[in-house]
Design a protein around this motif. Structure first.
Motif, PDB file in Angstrom:
ATOM      1  N   ARG A   1       0.643  -9.884   7.379  1.00 43.11           N
ATOM      2  CA  ARG A   1       0.415  -9.698   5.620  1.00 43.11           C
ATOM      3  C   ARG A   1       1.621  -9.672   4.782  1.00 43.11           C
ATOM      4  NH1 ARG A   1      -4.796  -8.269   3.528  1.00 43.11           N
ATOM      5  NH2 ARG A   1      -6.456  -8.160   5.709  1.00 43.11           N
ATOM      6  N   PRO A   2       1.497 -11.547   3.967  1.00 44.43           N
ATOM      7  CA  PRO A   2       2.811 -11.257   3.395  1.00 44.43           C
ATOM      8  C   PRO A   2       3.180  -9.964   2.494  1.00 44.43           C
ATOM      9  CG  PRO A   2       1.148 -12.181   2.406  1.00 44.43           C
ATOM     10  CD  PRO A   2       0.620 -11.788   3.090  1.00 44.43           C
ATOM     11  N   GLU A   3       2.621  -8.799   3.090  1.00 41.04           N
ATOM     12  CA  GLU A   3       2.953  -7.538   1.671  1.00 41.04           C
ATOM     13  C   GLU A   3       3.812  -6.985   2.773  1.00 41.04           C
ATOM     14  OE1 GLU A   3      -0.282  -8.995   0.301  1.00 41.04           O
ATOM     15  OE2 GLU A   3      -0.549  -8.073   2.734  1.00 41.04           O
ATOM     16  N   VAL A   4       4.702  -5.902   1.556  1.00 40.45           N
ATOM     17  CA  VAL A   4       5.818  -4.769   2.322  1.00 40.45           C
ATOM     18  C   VAL A   4       5.066  -3.391   2.455  1.00 40.45           C
ATOM     19  CG1 VAL A   4       7.832  -3.611   2.147  1.00 40.45           C
ATOM     20  CG2 VAL A   4       7.529  -6.130   1.637  1.00 40.45           C
ATOM     21  N   TYR A   5       4.906  -2.655   3.245  1.00 40.33           N
ATOM     22  CA  TYR A   5       4.382  -1.475   3.277  1.00 40.33           C
ATOM     23  C   TYR A   5       5.882   0.056   3.395  1.00 40.33           C
ATOM     24  CZ  TYR A   5       0.246  -3.944   3.551  1.00 40.33           C
ATOM     25  OH  TYR A   5      -0.607  -4.847   3.663  1.00 40.33           O
ATOM     26  N   HIS A   6       6.059   0.417   2.357  1.00 41.34           N
ATOM     27  CA  HIS A   6       7.273   1.484   2.874  1.00 41.34           C
ATOM     28  C   HIS A   6       6.367   2.647   2.901  1.00 41.34           C
ATOM     29  CE1 HIS A   6      10.334  -1.308   1.127  1.00 41.34           C
ATOM     30  NE2 HIS A   6       9.346  -1.028   0.135  1.00 41.34           N
ATOM     31  N   ASP A   7       7.484   3.335   3.522  1.00 38.85           N
ATOM     32  CA  ASP A   7       7.069   4.782   4.081  1.00 38.85           C
ATOM     33  C   ASP A   7       5.504   5.040   5.204  1.00 38.85           C
ATOM     34  OD1 ASP A   7       8.985   6.148   3.267  1.00 38.85           O
ATOM     35  OD2 ASP A   7       7.750   6.383   1.143  1.00 38.85           O
ATOM     36  N   PHE A   8       5.433   3.437   5.687  1.00 37.06           N
ATOM     37  CA  PHE A   8       4.288   3.285   6.703  1.00 37.06           C
ATOM     38  C   PHE A   8       4.652   4.068   7.986  1.00 37.06           C
ATOM     39  CE2 PHE A   8       1.450   1.349   9.020  1.00 37.06           C
ATOM     40  CZ  PHE A   8      -0.050   0.464   8.824  1.00 37.06           C
ATOM     41  N   LYS A   9       2.957   4.835   8.252  1.00 38.94           N
ATOM     42  CA  LYS A   9       3.578   5.355   9.721  1.00 38.94           C
ATOM     43  C   LYS A   9       3.129   4.789  10.974  1.00 38.94           C
ATOM     44  CE  LYS A   9       1.277   9.871   7.604  1.00 38.94           C
ATOM     45  NZ  LYS A   9       0.193  10.636   7.367  1.00 38.94           N
ATOM     46  N   ILE A  10       3.853   4.438  11.369  1.00 39.60           N
ATOM     47  CA  ILE A  10       3.963   4.467  12.874  1.00 39.60           C
ATOM     48  C   ILE A  10       3.706   5.643  13.947  1.00 39.60           C
ATOM     49  CG2 ILE A  10       4.350   3.041  15.120  1.00 39.60           C
ATOM     50  CD1 ILE A  10       3.633   1.385  12.149  1.00 39.60           C
ATOM     51  N   PRO A  11       2.380   5.926  15.076  1.00 42.34           N
ATOM     52  CA  PRO A  11       2.458   6.647  16.459  1.00 42.34           C
ATOM     53  C   PRO A  11       3.262   6.293  17.184  1.00 42.34           C
ATOM     54  CG  PRO A  11       0.453   5.200  15.796  1.00 42.34           C
ATOM     55  CD  PRO A  11       1.207   4.782  14.926  1.00 42.34           C
ATOM     56  N   VAL A  12       4.085   7.077  17.596  1.00 43.97           N
ATOM     57  CA  VAL A  12       5.671   6.939  18.618  1.00 43.97           C
ATOM     58  C   VAL A  12       4.735   8.224  20.018  1.00 43.97           C
ATOM     59  CG1 VAL A  12       7.280   6.215  17.230  1.00 43.97           C
ATOM     60  CG2 VAL A  12       6.799   8.037  17.974  1.00 43.97           C
TER      61      VAL A  12
ATOM     62  N   VAL B   1       7.529  -1.123   6.754  1.00 43.59           N
ATOM     63  CA  VAL B   1       7.256  -2.905   7.294  1.00 43.59           C
ATOM     64  C   VAL B   1       8.084  -4.007   6.690  1.00 43.59           C
ATOM     65  CG1 VAL B   1       4.516  -3.250   7.977  1.00 43.59           C
ATOM     66  CG2 VAL B   1       5.335  -1.306   7.982  1.00 43.59           C
ATOM     67  N   ALA B   2       7.819  -4.623   7.001  1.00 44.74           N
ATOM     68  CA  ALA B   2       8.361  -6.237   6.587  1.00 44.74           C
ATOM     69  C   ALA B   2       7.419  -6.813   6.424  1.00 44.74           C
ATOM     70  CB  ALA B   2       9.666  -6.179   7.019  1.00 44.74           C
ATOM     71  N   PRO B   3       7.329  -7.848   5.353  1.00 44.11           N
ATOM     72  CA  PRO B   3       6.427  -8.641   5.689  1.00 44.11           C
ATOM     73  C   PRO B   3       6.537  -9.873   6.161  1.00 44.11           C
ATOM     74  CG  PRO B   3       8.111  -9.203   3.844  1.00 44.11           C
ATOM     75  CD  PRO B   3       8.707  -8.281   4.485  1.00 44.11           C
ATOM     76  N   LEU B   4       5.233  -9.826   6.748  1.00 43.25           N
ATOM     77  CA  LEU B   4       5.144 -11.456   7.818  1.00 43.25           C
ATOM     78  C   LEU B   4       6.441 -11.044   9.423  1.00 43.25           C
ATOM     79  CD1 LEU B   4       3.692 -14.567   5.986  1.00 43.25           C
ATOM     80  CD2 LEU B   4       2.502 -12.931   6.959  1.00 43.25           C
ATOM     81  N   ALA B   5       6.553  -9.701  10.085  1.00 44.65           N
ATOM     82  CA  ALA B   5       7.357  -9.651  10.932  1.00 44.65           C
ATOM     83  C   ALA B   5       6.877  -9.146  11.709  1.00 44.65           C
ATOM     84  CB  ALA B   5       8.899  -8.859   9.324  1.00 44.65           C
ATOM     85  N   PHE B   6       7.999  -9.309  12.474  1.00 48.63           N
ATOM     86  CA  PHE B   6       8.225  -8.469  14.014  1.00 48.63           C
ATOM     87  C   PHE B   6       9.101  -7.904  14.133  1.00 48.63           C
ATOM     88  CE2 PHE B   6       9.637  -9.309  18.105  1.00 48.63           C
ATOM     89  CZ  PHE B   6       9.711  -8.485  18.795  1.00 48.63           C
TER      90      PHE B   6
END
Length: 641
Positions: free
Chosen positions: A566-577, A623-628
């Motif tokens: 998505r073209p949205e930015v998500y700050h403080d987004f949780k990613i399990p590791v 999480v950056a927009p439309l990004a890897f």
């Protein structure tokens, strides 16, 4: 040159087990004479039509070589460089045919074969020795697919009084001329291999080489066979592997080619319903005929043995193994005696081809372009498979491209298109292709397929390439897509190199180059492609945000990959590791260096000691927009709450 010394060749050829039949049939210069042998089992008589007899055939009569359709002529009156055809008499007429085993042919529209002796000496021993030590399943394979005639062209100063063919030929780089720019470019871009669309001789430019007349002849459009050997040699000296498309699925109907070679179906199947490829206007080989087996397997081995090709991509496998590949109507369907629809002879031919290739060198790349759901395509022949070591994953390709053409508002409802490929990932050894077939005939370029405005299209192209690089499987990208061609492949013109004058295109080119180097440098992205323990989902079901995350692992090390569709930015987004500690972002497609928006997750990311989804800890990132994005475990220690 004595006919009496050819008994073993004759025996093997008629058994379908002569795998270097090009040393037996065709034109061979030796001891001041030229020996011609051809196979025309229903011919009444055969002559050699050549320059010396104004193509009448007079004075050059073949004799029978055995009683199974071989014909031989030995003459001191011809030499290397002379042109010839076979004049084959059948019933009350005759046909002029190019040599099926000819090593060199006239440039189209001329159709004669040329007596040819190659004197090129390869100097790529270091590459071949290195190749023999590789485990092809664990090594990085990033392929640059290209069509030699349209990758780069010379400008044509004047077109006055010139035919289309003459103008086209003047624009071509020769095999030798293109060596320096191509080798330099592929090295700059970080690809491990090139894959050429077919370089076998073909009469029609816009068939792209997929409708062949000369299975042993490097197309004369770009020069002599020695020049192609030179190009391959130079690629090898720069540690670049070479793959070529090979087409045993069908051949063209041109009068000088294989069709009705001796006046009857010789190379094509005698049953017209099986022989005809109606959609392509071509003919299917008679795979069950032993002499055709010797022909096709020898043709494949010719490029591997004599041109040092590192692998073959076998085109249109589905059409070879399915009797009803084109038959959608019930009344046209063909069945075996047991009611099955398998083309048993085609299946056995592929098994034989792969068996012979891997007996010669087990490190070859034998790749199936197969759109069927046939199981065990990449399983060994001894285990009941077709024997390839890689198969193109066309399902992955179609799912990804279909998804990324959709408007962002619809993506929540099609999230499974991003995840389904992993459900069957370990059924075969897959290569993930973004090939020429996807950027022609109105399908649009890769950038052109992407939803949104220009910035979003380029961001998603980077995202797509990041997914291709990081998901299990080897990878292939067609020329021009590495710098964001707006046009489809135009197949008559060179790539739009002028686009590199614009920052967004040059930035994409830099991105692909950096992506290739990331892939090669970090074994997590290639070492365990075909082992389930090399991949683990971290975040798979978040259709609301269209975010995915997975880990790629190589033994004790791993990389965490994050994708935002998505073209949205998500700050403080949780990613399990998978492990506690400190993580750092090491790659981000949204970097300003790649014309991204610059949303990066700089600094150190400490894990939170709390169960999240399937893991015992997580990190919080932007999480950056439309990004890897890729994260590495920098320091193994207990995270901070």
């Amino acid at each position: 040159m004595n006919a009496e010394n050819l008994e073993m060749d004759k025996y093997l050829f008629h058994q379908g087990t002569h795998y270097t039949a090009y040393n037996f049939l065709g034109a061979h210069v030796c001891d001041g004479s030229v020996r011609f042998i051809t196979w025309a089992p229903n011919a009444k008589h055969v002559q050699l039509a050549c320059d010396k007899n104004d193509y009448t055939g007079e004075g050059f009569d073949f004799e029978r070589l055995g009683d199974q359709g071989l014909w031989i002529l030995i003459t001191p009156r011809l030499q290397a460089g002379d042109k010839y055809k076979y004049k084959i008499y059948y019933s009350d007429t005759y046909h002029l045919k190019a040599d099926p085993y000819g090593f060199y042919q006239e440039r189209r529209p001329a159709t004669a074969s040329i007596i040819h002796n190659s004197d090129f000496e390869f100097t790529d021993a270091a590459w071949l020795e290195k190749r023999k030590k590789l485990n092809v399943y664990e090594t990085p394979i990033s392929i640059y697919e290209l069509h030699l005639g349209t990758w780069m062209k010379h400008p044509v100063e004047s077109t006055e009084n010139k035919t289309v063919d003459e103008i086209t030929d003047e624009s071509y780089y020769t095999y030798k001329e293109i060596a320096d720019p191509l080798v330099s470019y592929v090295k700059e871009m970080g690809y491990t291999h090139v894959e050429f669309l077919p370089l076998t001789e073909h009469p029609f430019d816009l068939s792209w080489g997929y409708q062949v007349t000369g299975y042993f002849s490097a197309t004369s459009r770009y020069g002599r066979p020695e020049e192609l050997k030179y190009l391959i040699n130079e690629l090898h000296k720069s540690d670049i592997g070479v793959i070529m498309d090979f087409v045993p699925a069908h051949f063209c109907k041109d009068a000088h080619g294989l069709r009705l070679f001796d006046g009857t179906p010789t190379y094509e199947h005698p049953n017209e319903e099986i022989a005809e490829k109606r959609e392509w206007g071509t003919l299917t080989f008679d795979y069950g005929r032993p002499e055709v087996q010797s022909f096709l397997v020898s043709a494949a081995m010719y490029w591997i043995r004599e041109f040092h090709i590192d692998g073959l991509r076998i085109d249109a496998v589905h059409s070879m193994i399915d009797l009803n590949f084109e038959n959608k109507e019930e009344n046209r369907k063909i069945f075996n005696e047991d009611g099955t629809e398998d083309n048993i002879a085609g299946i056995e031919l592929l098994k034989k081809l792969n068996t012979v290739a891997f007996e010669y060198d087990e490190t070859l790349l034998m790749m199936a372009e197969d759109s069927s759901d046939e199981p065990m395509v990449t399983s060994p022949v001894y285990a009941g498979g077709l024997g390839f070591n890689f198969k193109w994953d066309l399902g992955w390709m179609h799912d990804r491209l279909d998804f990324m053409e959709e408007d962002f508002s619809a993506r929540e409802y099609n999230h499974n298109k991003l995840t389904f490929s992993m459900a069957y990932k370990y059924n075969e050894n897959y290569l993930l292709p973004l090939s020429h077939d996807e950027v022609v005939h109105g399908k649009k370029s890769i950038v052109g397929k992407m939803a949104g405005d220009q910035w979003q299209q380029f961001a998603q192209t980077r995202l797509l390439y990041g997914n291709q690089m990081s998901e299990p499987g080897k990878q292939l990208l067609f020329m021009g897509q590495e710098f964001g061609m707006y046009h489809e492949w135009k197949d008559k013109e060179q790539l739009d190199w002028h686009l590199l004058d614009y920052p967004i295109h040059s930035a994409l080119k830099k991105y692909v180059s950096d992506l290739n180097r990331l892939y090669v440098k970090h074994p997590e992205f290639h070492r365990a492609d075909f082992q389930p323990e090399g991949f683990r989902w971290l975040l798979v079901d978040d259709s609301t945000h269209s975010i995915l995350s997975y880990v790629r692992r190589d033994e004790g090390s791993f990389k965490v990959c994050v994708f935002n569709y998505r073209p949205e930015v998500y700050h403080d987004f949780k990613i399990p590791v998978p492990e506690p500690g400190v993580y750092r972002e090491i790659f981000n497609s949204d970097s300003e260096d790649y014309s991204g928006s610059g949303v990066v997750s700089n600094g150190r990311h400490f894990t939170k000691d709390e169960n999240y989804i399937r893991e015992s800890q997580y990190i919080q990132i932007s999480v950056a927009p439309l990004a890897f994005q890729v994260f590495d475990l920098e320091d193994k220690k207990i995270g901070r709450n």
